[in-house]
Motif scaffolding. Structure first.
Motif, PDB file in Angstrom:
ATOM      1  N   VAL A  14       0.848  -1.187   0.000  1.00  0.00           N
ATOM      2  CA  VAL A  14       0.000   0.000   0.000  1.00  0.00           C
ATOM      3  C   VAL A  14       0.885   1.238   0.000  1.00  0.00           C
ATOM      4  O   VAL A  14       1.851   1.333   0.751  1.00  0.00           O
ATOM      5  N   THR A  15       0.576   2.188  -0.883  1.00  0.00           N
ATOM      6  CA  THR A  15       1.339   3.422  -0.976  1.00  0.00           C
ATOM      7  C   THR A  15       0.618   4.528  -0.222  1.00  0.00           C
ATOM      8  O   THR A  15      -0.561   4.756  -0.444  1.00  0.00           O
ATOM      9  N   LYS A  16       1.336   5.176   0.676  1.00  0.00           N
ATOM     10  CA  LYS A  16       0.781   6.322   1.385  1.00  0.00           C
ATOM     11  C   LYS A  16       1.319   7.556   0.683  1.00  0.00           C
ATOM     12  O   LYS A  16       2.461   7.956   0.888  1.00  0.00           O
ATOM     13  N   TRP A  17       0.513   8.136  -0.171  1.00  0.00           N
ATOM     14  CA  TRP A  17       0.938   9.190  -1.073  1.00  0.00           C
ATOM     15  C   TRP A  17       1.521  10.391  -0.361  1.00  0.00           C
ATOM     16  O   TRP A  17       2.435  11.030  -0.860  1.00  0.00           O
ATOM     17  N   HIS A  18       1.034  10.698   0.813  1.00  0.00           N
ATOM     18  CA  HIS A  18       1.547  11.864   1.544  1.00  0.00           C
ATOM     19  C   HIS A  18       2.925  11.610   2.144  1.00  0.00           C
ATOM     20  O   HIS A  18       3.589  12.542   2.560  1.00  0.00           O
TER      21      HIS A  18
END
Length: 40
Positions: A14-18
């Motif tokens: 999962v990518t946490k964009w922030h």
């Protein structure tokens, strides 16, 4: 100079964009674009 570079397919994590270091991403994209351009 040492650089951490990643190559290959994106991971399935999962990518946490922030949390992405967008300045580093931009530098890497510009570096790769410069390598693609044919220089005289």
């Amino acid at each position: 100079m040492t650089a951490n570079t990643f190559a290959g397919a994106a991971s399935h994590s999962v990518t946490k964009w922030h949390q992405i270091n967008w300045a580093a991403v931009h530098r890497n994209v510009r570096r790769l674009q410069a390598r693609i351009v044919v220089r005289p």
